[in-house]
Design an enzyme around this catalytic site. Structure first.
Site, mmCIF file in Angstrom:
data_model
loop_
_atom_site.group_PDB
_atom_site.id
_atom_site.type_symbol
_atom_site.label_atom_id
_atom_site.label_comp_id
_atom_site.label_asym_id
_atom_site.label_seq_id
_atom_site.Cartn_x
_atom_site.Cartn_y
_atom_site.Cartn_z
ATOM 1 N N ASP A 53 0.830 -1.205 0.000
ATOM 2 C CA ASP A 53 0.000 0.000 0.000
ATOM 3 C C ASP A 53 0.864 1.255 0.000
ATOM 4 O OD1 ASP A 53 0.926 -0.495 2.573
ATOM 5 O OD2 ASP A 53 -1.005 -0.172 3.556
ATOM 6 N N ASP A 104 7.028 4.070 3.329
ATOM 7 C CA ASP A 104 7.300 5.279 4.108
ATOM 8 C C ASP A 104 8.799 5.295 4.430
ATOM 9 O OD1 ASP A 104 6.797 7.539 5.700
ATOM 10 O OD2 ASP A 104 6.057 6.394 7.385
ATOM 11 N N ASP A 116 -5.612 2.677 6.672
ATOM 12 C CA ASP A 116 -6.464 2.978 7.821
ATOM 13 C C ASP A 116 -5.879 4.037 8.738
ATOM 14 O OD1 ASP A 116 -4.330 1.214 8.780
ATOM 15 O OD2 ASP A 116 -5.489 1.104 10.632
ATOM 16 N N LYS A 143 6.656 7.672 -0.233
ATOM 17 C CA LYS A 143 7.054 8.946 0.381
ATOM 18 C C LYS A 143 8.579 9.062 0.332
ATOM 19 C CE LYS A 143 3.413 8.904 3.959
ATOM 20 N NZ LYS A 143 3.177 8.853 5.428
HETATM 21 P P1 5GP Z 1 7.517 1.881 6.648
HETATM 22 O O1 5GP Z 1 7.966 0.579 7.257
HETATM 23 O O2 5GP Z 1 7.884 2.032 5.189
HETATM 24 O O3 5GP Z 1 7.941 3.074 7.463
HETATM 25 O O4 5GP Z 1 5.959 1.957 6.775
HETATM 26 C C1 5GP Z 1 5.150 1.074 6.130
HETATM 27 C C2 5GP Z 1 3.831 0.898 6.845
HETATM 28 O O5 5GP Z 1 3.494 2.016 7.697
HETATM 29 C C3 5GP Z 1 2.729 0.827 5.823
HETATM 30 O O6 5GP Z 1 2.565 -0.488 5.347
HETATM 31 C C4 5GP Z 1 1.549 1.381 6.583
HETATM 32 O O7 5GP Z 1 0.953 0.342 7.316
HETATM 33 C C5 5GP Z 1 2.152 2.377 7.557
HETATM 34 N N1 5GP Z 1 2.079 3.766 7.038
HETATM 35 C C6 5GP Z 1 3.112 4.550 6.635
HETATM 36 N N2 5GP Z 1 2.691 5.758 6.247
HETATM 37 C C7 5GP Z 1 1.346 5.743 6.380
HETATM 38 C C8 5GP Z 1 0.309 6.729 6.113
HETATM 39 O O8 5GP Z 1 0.530 7.868 5.680
HETATM 40 N N3 5GP Z 1 -0.971 6.337 6.371
HETATM 41 C C9 5GP Z 1 -1.286 5.103 6.842
HETATM 42 N N4 5GP Z 1 -2.571 4.828 7.052
HETATM 43 N N5 5GP Z 1 -0.345 4.152 7.107
HETATM 44 C C10 5GP Z 1 0.953 4.480 6.877
HETATM 45 MG MG MG Z 2 1.678 -2.067 4.043
#
Ligand code: 5GP
Ligand code: MG
Length: 183
Positions: free
Chosen positions: A103, A106, A162, A134
């Site tokens: 999805d 980040d 969510d 991002k």
């Molecule tokens: P990462 O491990 O890349 O920092 O983050 C990944 C996970 O963080 C995503 O799969 C999601 O569950 C959550 N996440 C990161 N940014 C967002 C955001 O802007 N909105 C939402 N709802 N979830 C996010």
């Molecule tokens: Mg995810």
């Protein structure tokens, strides 16, 4: 522009359903060219990717398979911190081309965990398809090959994503409305 209130926080429309579908179509076009003849296995990471996976697969027209996995978080040793273990993978993926369907990317911590676990299972080629990316928050080096929509470092909700369990069913993508949030 419309807004929604989720758990008392105000979110406003950021990306409409038609913009989302257009961006997904462009990613599918690219995948159809790049992965033709490779019979890729798409691995959608639940829960957040369910809408993206469905709309993407409708536009992928090459021979392929799709399956679904989840990440179970648990506290690892002090050196590794929180480990996100990939569960639900029943396919033999050795030697295959796998497309991880996410999805959102980040910081990249999650996608790096998935990448490493698939590598350890002997996958020959890994591609990442994410609905949202991002870049300003990204701290990893794993290549994000197919990013449908690049966004700034804001918190978004809807179309599978969510806020504390709610909002996944929204057709459009919303961003926290900092001006009118009142928090
Ligand atoms: P990462 O491990 O890349 O920092 O983050 C990944 C996970 O963080 C995503 O799969 C999601 O569950 C959550 N996440 C990161 N940014 C967002 C955001 O802007 N909105 C939402 N709802 N979830 C996010
Ligand atoms: Mg995810």
């Amino acid at each position: 522009m419309s807004s929604v209130v989720i758990h008392g926080r105000t979110f406003k429309t950021k990306i409409t359903s038609s913009e989302i579908l257009k961006a997904i179509g462009e990613v599918a076009d690219q995948i159809n060219v790049d992965l033709k003849g490779k019979k890729p296995l798409f691995l959608a990471v639940l829960n957040g990717s369910f809408m993206f996976a469905a709309d993407l697969m409708k536009k992928v027209n090459i021979e392929c398979e799709i399956s679904f996995v989840k990440l179970a978080s648990y506290e690892g040793t002090s050196s590794t911190g929180t480990v996100k273990q990939l569960i639900g993978l029943n396919e033999d993926i050795k030697g295959r081309t796998v497309v991880i369907v996410e999805d959102i990317v980040d910081t990249g911590v999650t996608i790096e965990h998935v990448w490493e676990q698939l590598k350890a299972l002997g996958v020959s080629e890994i591609k990442i398809a994410t609905l949202l990316f991002k870049p300003a928050a990204y701290t990893k080096t794993v290549p994000i090959e197919y990013a449908a929509i690049v966004i700034p470092n804001d918190f978004i909700v809807g179309y599978g994503l969510d806020y504390k369990g709610l909002g996944r069913n929204l057709e459009d993508i919303y961003v926290l409305d900092y001006e009118n949030d009142g928090k």
